[in-house]
Design a protein around this motif. Structure first.
Motif, PDB file in Angstrom:
ATOM      1  N   UNK A   1       0.901  -1.077  -0.016  1.00 32.12           N
ATOM      2  CA  UNK A   1       0.148   0.041   0.045  1.00 32.12           C
ATOM      3  C   UNK A   1       0.797   1.326   0.020  1.00 32.12           C
ATOM      4  N   UNK A   2       1.943   1.111   0.760  1.00 30.30           N
ATOM      5  CA  UNK A   2       3.021   2.516   0.762  1.00 30.30           C
ATOM      6  C   UNK A   2       3.592   2.830  -0.421  1.00 30.30           C
ATOM      7  N   UNK A   3       4.033   1.437  -1.011  1.00 28.38           N
ATOM      8  CA  UNK A   3       4.788   1.793  -2.467  1.00 28.38           C
ATOM      9  C   UNK A   3       4.365   2.919  -3.477  1.00 28.38           C
ATOM     10  N   UNK A   4       3.015   2.996  -3.517  1.00 27.33           N
ATOM     11  CA  UNK A   4       2.343   3.966  -4.464  1.00 27.33           C
ATOM     12  C   UNK A   4       2.375   5.265  -3.961  1.00 27.33           C
ATOM     13  N   UNK A   5       3.075   5.604  -2.652  1.00 29.06           N
ATOM     14  CA  UNK A   5       3.031   7.147  -2.176  1.00 29.06           C
ATOM     15  C   UNK A   5       4.368   7.348  -2.067  1.00 29.06           C
ATOM     16  N   UNK A   6       5.565   6.497  -2.681  1.00 30.78           N
ATOM     17  CA  UNK A   6       6.689   7.003  -2.360  1.00 30.78           C
ATOM     18  C   UNK A   6       7.169   8.132  -3.717  1.00 30.78           C
ATOM     19  N   UNK A   7       7.872   8.732  -3.370  1.00 24.59           N
ATOM     20  CA  UNK A   7       8.461   9.586  -4.505  1.00 24.59           C
ATOM     21  C   UNK A   7      10.058   9.577  -4.736  1.00 24.59           C
ATOM     22  N   UNK A   8      10.168   9.120  -5.832  1.00 22.93           N
ATOM     23  CA  UNK A   8      11.677   8.948  -6.160  1.00 22.93           C
ATOM     24  C   UNK A   8      12.459   7.391  -5.748  1.00 22.93           C
ATOM     25  N   UNK A   9      13.540   7.366  -6.455  1.00 18.27           N
ATOM     26  CA  UNK A   9      14.401   5.940  -6.166  1.00 18.27           C
ATOM     27  C   UNK A   9      14.800   6.099  -4.629  1.00 18.27           C
ATOM     28  N   UNK A  10      15.464   7.089  -4.246  1.00 18.84           N
ATOM     29  CA  UNK A  10      15.935   7.276  -2.964  1.00 18.84           C
ATOM     30  C   UNK A  10      14.798   6.927  -1.940  1.00 18.84           C
ATOM     31  N   UNK A  11      13.661   7.365  -2.043  1.00 17.81           N
ATOM     32  CA  UNK A  11      12.843   7.215  -1.049  1.00 17.81           C
ATOM     33  C   UNK A  11      12.244   5.632  -1.034  1.00 17.81           C
ATOM     34  N   UNK A  12      12.172   4.811  -2.223  1.00 15.75           N
ATOM     35  CA  UNK A  12      12.055   3.577  -2.213  1.00 15.75           C
ATOM     36  C   UNK A  12      12.973   2.798  -1.677  1.00 15.75           C
ATOM     37  N   UNK A  13      14.414   2.992  -1.895  1.00 12.04           N
ATOM     38  CA  UNK A  13      15.259   2.350  -1.366  1.00 12.04           C
ATOM     39  C   UNK A  13      15.522   2.354   0.197  1.00 12.04           C
ATOM     40  N   UNK A  14      15.251   3.552   0.567  1.00 12.02           N
ATOM     41  CA  UNK A  14      15.201   3.591   2.223  1.00 12.02           C
ATOM     42  C   UNK A  14      13.985   3.168   2.822  1.00 12.02           C
TER      43      UNK A  14
ATOM     44  N   UNK B   1      20.707  -2.331 -11.566  1.00 13.72           N
ATOM     45  CA  UNK B   1      21.405  -2.279 -12.669  1.00 13.72           C
ATOM     46  C   UNK B   1      21.618  -0.903 -13.214  1.00 13.72           C
ATOM     47  N   UNK B   2      22.628  -0.749 -13.969  1.00 11.11           N
ATOM     48  CA  UNK B   2      23.061   0.881 -14.417  1.00 11.11           C
ATOM     49  C   UNK B   2      22.992   0.826 -15.752  1.00 11.11           C
ATOM     50  N   UNK B   3      21.590   1.314 -16.194  1.00 10.08           N
ATOM     51  CA  UNK B   3      21.451   1.546 -17.728  1.00 10.08           C
ATOM     52  C   UNK B   3      21.450   0.322 -18.402  1.00 10.08           C
ATOM     53  N   UNK B   4      22.358   0.389 -19.688  1.00 11.75           N
ATOM     54  CA  UNK B   4      22.576  -0.870 -20.322  1.00 11.75           C
ATOM     55  C   UNK B   4      23.628  -1.385 -20.051  1.00 11.75           C
ATOM     56  N   UNK B   5      24.480  -1.020 -19.073  1.00 11.77           N
ATOM     57  CA  UNK B   5      25.786  -1.576 -18.844  1.00 11.77           C
ATOM     58  C   UNK B   5      25.549  -3.116 -18.054  1.00 11.77           C
ATOM     59  N   UNK B   6      26.630  -3.869 -17.995  1.00 13.51           N
ATOM     60  CA  UNK B   6      26.519  -4.979 -17.508  1.00 13.51           C
ATOM     61  C   UNK B   6      27.134  -5.013 -16.175  1.00 13.51           C
ATOM     62  N   UNK B   7      26.682  -4.097 -15.181  1.00 12.28           N
ATOM     63  CA  UNK B   7      26.891  -4.266 -13.854  1.00 12.28           C
ATOM     64  C   UNK B   7      25.852  -3.858 -12.997  1.00 12.28           C
ATOM     65  N   UNK B   8      26.210  -4.113 -11.650  1.00 12.61           N
ATOM     66  CA  UNK B   8      25.039  -3.590 -10.518  1.00 12.61           C
ATOM     67  C   UNK B   8      25.648  -2.583  -9.840  1.00 12.61           C
ATOM     68  N   UNK B   9      25.132  -1.464  -9.311  1.00  9.50           N
ATOM     69  CA  UNK B   9      25.705  -0.292  -8.777  1.00  9.50           C
ATOM     70  C   UNK B   9      24.710  -0.150  -7.388  1.00  9.50           C
TER      71      UNK B   9
ATOM     72  N   UNK C   1      14.931   7.342 -16.391  1.00  6.19           N
ATOM     73  CA  UNK C   1      15.552   7.282 -17.704  1.00  6.19           C
ATOM     74  C   UNK C   1      14.630   8.366 -18.642  1.00  6.19           C
ATOM     75  N   UNK C   2      13.585   8.224 -18.535  1.00  5.58           N
ATOM     76  CA  UNK C   2      12.750   9.154 -19.225  1.00  5.58           C
ATOM     77  C   UNK C   2      12.788  10.567 -18.947  1.00  5.58           C
ATOM     78  N   UNK C   3      13.054  10.776 -17.622  1.00  7.48           N
ATOM     79  CA  UNK C   3      13.483  12.066 -17.158  1.00  7.48           C
ATOM     80  C   UNK C   3      14.751  12.631 -17.721  1.00  7.48           C
TER      81      UNK C   3
ATOM     82  N   UNK D   1      15.640  15.472 -20.147  1.00  8.84           N
ATOM     83  CA  UNK D   1      16.496  16.605 -19.722  1.00  8.84           C
ATOM     84  C   UNK D   1      17.425  16.871 -21.017  1.00  8.84           C
ATOM     85  N   UNK D   2      17.909  15.566 -21.646  1.00 10.63           N
ATOM     86  CA  UNK D   2      18.853  15.939 -22.624  1.00 10.63           C
ATOM     87  C   UNK D   2      18.259  16.490 -23.994  1.00 10.63           C
ATOM     88  N   UNK D   3      16.750  16.094 -24.025  1.00  7.74           N
ATOM     89  CA  UNK D   3      16.300  16.533 -25.372  1.00  7.74           C
ATOM     90  C   UNK D   3      16.276  18.342 -25.096  1.00  7.74           C
ATOM     91  N   UNK D   4      15.864  18.355 -23.946  1.00  7.16           N
ATOM     92  CA  UNK D   4      15.580  19.968 -23.556  1.00  7.16           C
ATOM     93  C   UNK D   4      16.967  20.874 -23.923  1.00  7.16           C
TER      94      UNK D   4
END
Length: 731
Positions: free
Chosen positions: A315-328, A348-356, A466-468, A472-475
């Motif tokens: 129930x609380x997952x839908x109220x979280x804002x951002x990746x940092x809040x989800x991880x915490x 996973x970091x983007x299309x790279x073969x590693x976990x950060x 990624x969309x953001x 940002x890059x497009x802007x």
């Protein structure tokens, strides 16, 4: 001594003191037996023993039948603990903070001082003047010697606090600072029990609450032992025993109630006493229901309703804002439910073969490779892995070595893979439980269900990021393109304005030139005829001036007509060597420049021939060189003109630089305007640079100027190289 023991009895005020004293002695013995080789543990036990002697003696001192017996109890038992407790606290600060090398002399002096005051109380008559009688019982009256003892007592307590404060300020480890903070605060609260000395100095019936202060002290130390491991205790049993001690405190109010009101209960009618007993029982149940869960949670013995926690988590997952809040939130949920301090989250970091690593903890490794054998195995099997099962589960037969190395390297006990559509999104790694218990099957099932919702939440957060980032890059690219297009439009506008000026002035110049040319021809012809017919020298000189003025006007008119002339057709264009153009101009102007004490330096590189009209380009170079000459002459008597040619970025470049007076910054944008000049009246028409600008632009090139006032000016003419056409094969 026999008479003293026979006269001992207990009172209402003795019971809580005995309970607290017993708990303190019990905890001190337990800490000692956990690691008998630890000096810090031994000194802590000695502190508990001193407090125990003080409190035990006080419990039997209060209800003593006569002052003589009370004084003996205080001298032989109570004062033994009181005389050494400050010294032991200081000794503990020295040992626990590892200051023995620097302060061993002060510690030895403290022990000798405690021994002196204790034995002085035995044999001296000025240590204790007798006994006061207060409402709680007997209490000693301190004499002169004990006034010095109090100074000794407070001095060593303050020395211990100084050690704690200094160590806290110097310490850099956050965990160690927290340990020092808790221990110092605990001893500070115990020090507040020193108010018990006031009724010993003068008659002052204030109830001694020192036992309450030391009870809070021992509870804080117990908390620090459990939470921050301040002593050398690593086994799980210490939490079980301390849990039992604190849990037993739930029943102390009931025991105290029956003890204090036992006579009242005995005098009650049977029915009333039964009702009172039932009421006390229900009050005890309510009290236990409120207090016991907190104690269980503190010692990691509380059982959570995992299904309810999972529902709340989703129930609380839908109220979280951002990746940092989800991880915490995920880390905090795992810590609270499973009592795990060490929780790491890798994504996973983007299309790279590693976990950060995305959690905030600083210790441990920073990233993991997706090419690791065991990581690829988890991606394929998608199941929670416990380190206990690696050696016994046949599924790990192929990767048993890699799995064992992975768990040892990361220092964890359990691994939760986050897999979505067959792709590993991340890992949640759990260390051992704080209570050192193993992970049970319901807890593994809880993590298996939790990771499904966590995986989807992480996937959504990553996609959103990624969309953001793409937005940002497009802007940024759009803003950059807008800025570039704006600059192009501004440049085009400038060129359009310049071209419009030149076209307008050209039309005007052509009309004016034709209108003036005929009268000038007539004036010049008649002046020449008069010059031939006149014999008077003065009249001849006047006619000569008229002829020179008419010729000057003719030159100006010719320039205007050249300026107004339409561009030549492409068929008249030829191959032009820019170096040859410059050499012709300099050869023509060299004598004049030498007469003006101006030197010319050339650095001509081999150049590709360009398409153009040589005499027009010679006019451009001539105008620029003459402007350079005038700039030098207006600034000083001698100067230098440097001419260079080179090729750059597909253009043939000619640089003409002087060390003359320079151009003010506010005039640089105007120098190509027709009829704009900074020269004195009669020394310039203001058409040279405007004509040069038009010629260069007609050849498809650009002309730029860089100038610093009083330092010099550089004109840069850039003409495009012809495009080489490749021969196409005949089909």
């Amino acid at each position: 001594m026999g008479e003293m023991l026979s006269a001992i009895r207990l009172s209402v005020h003795s019971i809580p003191i005995l309970i607290v004293s017993t708990i303190i002695l019990f905890i001190g013995l337990f800490v000692l037996f956990q690691n008998r080789k630890s000096v810090a543990n031994f000194v802590f036990f000695l502190i508990c023993l001193c407090v125990n002697l003080w409190l035990y003696g006080s419990a039997f001192l209060y209800p003593a039948e006569n002052p003589e017996t009370a004084l003996k109890i205080y001298k032989y038992v109570t004062f033994l603990g009181v005389s050494y407790v400050a010294t032991m606290v200081y000794l503990f600060s020295v040992v626990w903070l590892k200051l023995a090398r620097e302060q061993k002399v002060y510690a030895a002096l403290g022990l000798m001082g405690s021994a002196f005051f204790y034995f002085r109380g035995w044999v001296g008559h000025d240590s204790f003047l007798g006994m006061y009688r207060y409402f709680w019982g007997n209490y000693p009256h301190y004499g002169l010697t004990n006034l010095f003892f109090l100074q000794f007592f407070f001095g060593y307590f303050f020395a211990a606090f100084y050690n704690f404060a200094l160590a806290y300020r110097r310490e850099t480890s956050p965990i160690r600072k927290k340990q020092i903070q808790f221990i110092a605060a605990a001893f500070l609260i115990s020090f507040m029990g020193s108010v018990d000395f006031l009724p010993k100095l003068a008659y002052w019936p204030v109830y001694p609450i020192g036992y309450v202060c030391v009870f809070v002290w021992i509870m804080m130390v117990a908390y620090a032992i459990v939470k921050y491991k301040v002593m050398d205790i690593e086994t799980v049993i210490h939490k079980t025993l301390m849990w039992a001690v604190l849990s037993s405190l739930v029943f102390l109010p009931v025991a105290a109630c029956f003890f204090f009101f036992r006579e009242l209960f005995m005098k009650m009618p049977p029915v009333l006493s039964s009702l009172a007993g039932v009421a006390v029982f229900w009050v005890l149940m309510i009290y236990a229901k409120k207090i016991q869960p907190w104690i269980d949670h503190f010692f990691q013995r509380r059982k959570y309703d995992l299904e309810r926690v999972l529902i709340e988590f989703n129930d609380n997952l839908v109220h979280l804002k951002g990746l940092s809040e989800l991880v915490a939130y995920i880390m905090q949920t795992v810590r609270d439910v499973l009592y795990v301090d060490k929780v790491h989250v890798f994504l996973k970091e983007g299309g790279k073969r590693r976990l950060v690593r995305v959690d905030t903890a600083k210790e441990g490794i920073a990233d993991l490779s997706l090419e690791d054998g065991f990581v690829r195995w988890m991606e394929a099997h998608d199941d929670v892995v416990r380190v206990d099962f690696i050696d016994i589960d046949p599924r790990f037969e192929q990767v048993r070595k890699e799995a064992r190395e992975f768990f040892e390297r990361v220092e964890i006990k359990l691994c939760v893979p986050l897999v979505l559509n067959g792709e590993l999104m991340g890992l949640i790694l759990l260390g051992p439980k704080v209570n050192l218990k193993t992970f049970l099957a319901p807890e593994i099932q809880f993590l298996s269900e939790l990771r499904g919702a966590a995986t989807i939440a992480f996937s959504n957060s990553i996609r959103l990021i990624e969309m953001q980032e793409s937005l940002r890059r497009w802007n940024e690219e759009l803003e950059q393109k807008v800025r570039q297009r704006t600059r192009d439009l501004e440049e085009a506008q400038k060129q359009l304005i310049q071209a419009e000026k030149l076209a307008t002035i050209g039309t005007l110049a052509g009309g004016v030139a034709h209108e003036i040319n005929n009268p000038l021809t007539a004036v010049l012809t008649n002046a020449q005829m008069l010059k031939m017919s006149l014999m008077n020298t003065e009249d001849a000189e006047s006619v000569l001036l008229i002829e020179e003025g008419a010729k000057r006007c003719q030159v100006i008119v010719q320039k205007l007509m050249n300026y107004a002339r339409k561009p030549v057709e492409g068929s008249l264009l030829g191959e032009v060597d820019m170096n040859r153009v410059i050499e012709n101009v300099l050869a023509f102007l060299r004598y004049q420049l030498e007469q003006d004490n101006i030197k010319v330096s050339t650095s001509l590189s081999p150049l590709t021939r360009i398409k153009g009209i040589d005499n027009e380009l010679e006019q451009v170079v001539t105008n620029i060189v003459l402007n350079a000459r005038d700039a030098i002459k207006s600034a000083k008597k001698t100067g230098m003109i440097s001419v260079k040619t080179y090729e750059q970025n597909g253009s043939v470049c000619a640089s003409i630089e002087d060390d003359g007076v320079g151009i003010p910054q506010e005039n640089i944008s105007k120098i190509f305007d027709p009829f704009f000049t900074t020269k004195d009246v009669g020394k310039g028409t203001g058409l040279g640079l405007a004509i040069s600008y038009g010629i260069v632009e007609k050849h498809g090139g650009k002309i730029e100027v860089r100038s610093r006032q009083n330092e010099g000016t550089q004109f840069l003419v850039m003409l495009p190289r012809p495009v080489v056409q490749e021969d196409k094969p005949v089909v």
